[in-house]
Write a protein that holds these residues in place. Structure first.
Motif, mmCIF file in Angstrom:
data_model
loop_
_atom_site.group_PDB
_atom_site.id
_atom_site.type_symbol
_atom_site.label_atom_id
_atom_site.label_comp_id
_atom_site.label_asym_id
_atom_site.label_seq_id
_atom_site.Cartn_x
_atom_site.Cartn_y
_atom_site.Cartn_z
ATOM 1 N N ASP A 48 0.809 -1.215 0.000
ATOM 2 C CA ASP A 48 0.000 0.000 0.000
ATOM 3 C C ASP A 48 0.842 1.265 0.000
ATOM 4 N N SER A 49 2.093 1.154 0.440
ATOM 5 C CA SER A 49 2.966 2.327 0.447
ATOM 6 C C SER A 49 3.807 2.442 -0.814
ATOM 7 N N GLY A 50 3.705 1.436 -1.691
ATOM 8 C CA GLY A 50 4.526 1.420 -2.901
ATOM 9 C C GLY A 50 3.841 2.052 -4.094
ATOM 10 N N GLY A 51 4.617 2.210 -5.162
ATOM 11 C CA GLY A 51 4.099 2.805 -6.380
ATOM 12 C C GLY A 51 3.717 1.759 -7.410
ATOM 13 N N PHE A 52 3.245 2.233 -8.554
ATOM 14 C CA PHE A 52 2.822 1.362 -9.645
ATOM 15 C C PHE A 52 3.939 1.208 -10.676
ATOM 16 N N GLY A 53 3.739 0.252 -11.579
ATOM 17 C CA GLY A 53 4.689 0.061 -12.659
ATOM 18 C C GLY A 53 4.685 1.239 -13.618
ATOM 19 N N GLU A 54 5.716 1.259 -14.470
ATOM 20 C CA GLU A 54 5.890 2.397 -15.373
ATOM 21 C C GLU A 54 5.660 2.045 -16.832
ATOM 22 N N GLU A 55 5.351 0.782 -17.109
ATOM 23 C CA GLU A 55 5.064 0.396 -18.497
ATOM 24 C C GLU A 55 3.996 -0.693 -18.500
ATOM 25 N N ASP A 56 3.475 -0.959 -19.683
ATOM 26 C CA ASP A 56 2.278 -1.786 -19.792
ATOM 27 C C ASP A 56 2.490 -3.220 -19.326
ATOM 28 N N PHE A 57 3.646 -3.843 -19.642
ATOM 29 C CA PHE A 57 3.812 -5.262 -19.319
ATOM 30 C C PHE A 57 3.814 -5.483 -17.810
ATOM 31 N N MET A 58 4.506 -4.637 -17.078
ATOM 32 C CA MET A 58 4.534 -4.759 -15.617
ATOM 33 C C MET A 58 3.290 -4.154 -14.971
ATOM 34 N N GLY A 59 2.569 -3.335 -15.730
ATOM 35 C CA GLY A 59 1.293 -2.820 -15.270
ATOM 36 C C GLY A 59 1.360 -1.456 -14.631
#
Length: 290
Positions: A48-59
């Motif tokens: 919950d404290s982390g960020g999201f991926g930066e490209e489509d494959f990793m999401g």
């Protein structure tokens, strides 16, 4: 038609039979409720404290964590689970023969953890591109005698068709590299929290689209041939001072154990030794060939 679900009372032979046919199988109640709750409690605050991926494959609406075994003590239960471990040993620990001079040598490959990831697919994430995970070694298909990877996706939360349950293409482990997977050929992994999907590296799969209002959290671990390079760099993720805090069997699975006959040895006073010597193991093997 979805994937076959087996009860936790199934045998390793039952699991292997379904994987041989379909490329993957679901095990209901893979871990007990207490361990499942422990994994969720340990990992949820970090996710919950982390960020999201930066490209489509990793999401771009997916959170991911590596280094599972330094984040929770409960991760060990996944690689120790008898059906997962038994299936991995069936596919990976197949004898290989060769010659040293006129002596015939038979070696049974060891297994290692190749990668660990906690994958939290959040609402609004699209379906991941279908892929084979043994592409990390540029593995060719049909693979023949040796399978390089057996993998698990443990459901820390319920998996449904609506919240991004892992997509699997049944039977695709038998395809040649000339055949591409199509999304309409895939089925969703539907399973309750505490259950798990087991599949092999040649099976096409991918994260599903999350059309729900809650995240779908899974924990994936690969058991691979110990003579292949690990996908997740274990020696930077778990340097010796961290590896020393882990149980010996987990440390060995992370690569602090040589693959016979002597791949991955260390030198101690001019003698080739198993890496377990780093941790004061009086029984550390002296590596030899033949």
């Amino acid at each position: 038609m979805g994937l076959t679900t087996l009860e936790p009372t199934a045998t390793v032979e039952d699991v292997v039979a379904v994987i041989d046919r379909d490329g993957g199988v679901i095990i209901r109640d893979f871990l007990d409720a207490e361990t499942t709750a422990g994994l969720e409690a340990d990992l949820r605050p970090v996710l919950d404290s982390g960020g999201f991926g930066e490209e489509d494959f990793m999401g771009k609406r997916t959170r991911r964590l590596g280094g599972l075994f330094k984040r929770t003590k409960h991760g060990a239960a996944i690689v120790r689970q008898p059906l997962f471990r038994g299936a991995a040993e069936h596919y990976l620990c197949r004898p290989v023969t060769g010659w040293t001079g006129e002596q015939r040598l038979e070696v049974v490959p060891r297994i290692q953890v190749g990668a660990t990831q906690v994958i939290d697919i959040c609402p609004g994430e699209g379906a991941q591109l279908l892929h084979r995970d043994d592409i990390v070694w540029l593995w060719r298909h049909p693979a023949g005698y040796q399978v390089p990877r057996v993998q698990v996706m443990f459901a820390a939360t319920d998996f449904t068709a609506e919240n991004g349950g892992t997509l699997v293409v049944p039977g695709s482990h038998k395809w040649s590299d000339e055949r591409a997977p199509r999304l309409e050929e895939a089925v969703s992994t539907v399973m309750t929290a505490g259950s798990a999907l087991i599949w092999i590296g040649s099976t096409y799969h991918g994260g599903g689209e999350n059309r729900s209002d809650s995240s779908r959290t899974g924990i994936t671990i690969t058991l691979d041939l110990a003579y292949l390079r690990q996908e997740e760099n274990a020696y930077l993720t778990y340097p010796p001072e961290i590896a020393a805090t882990l149980d010996p069997d987990i440390r060995n699975l992370l690569g602090y154990q040589a693959s016979e006959p002597f791949l991955g040895y260390i030198e101690v006073n001019g003698i080739m030794k198993d890496p377990s010597a780093l941790f004061g193991d009086a029984n550390a093997e002296t590596m030899k060939f033949g």
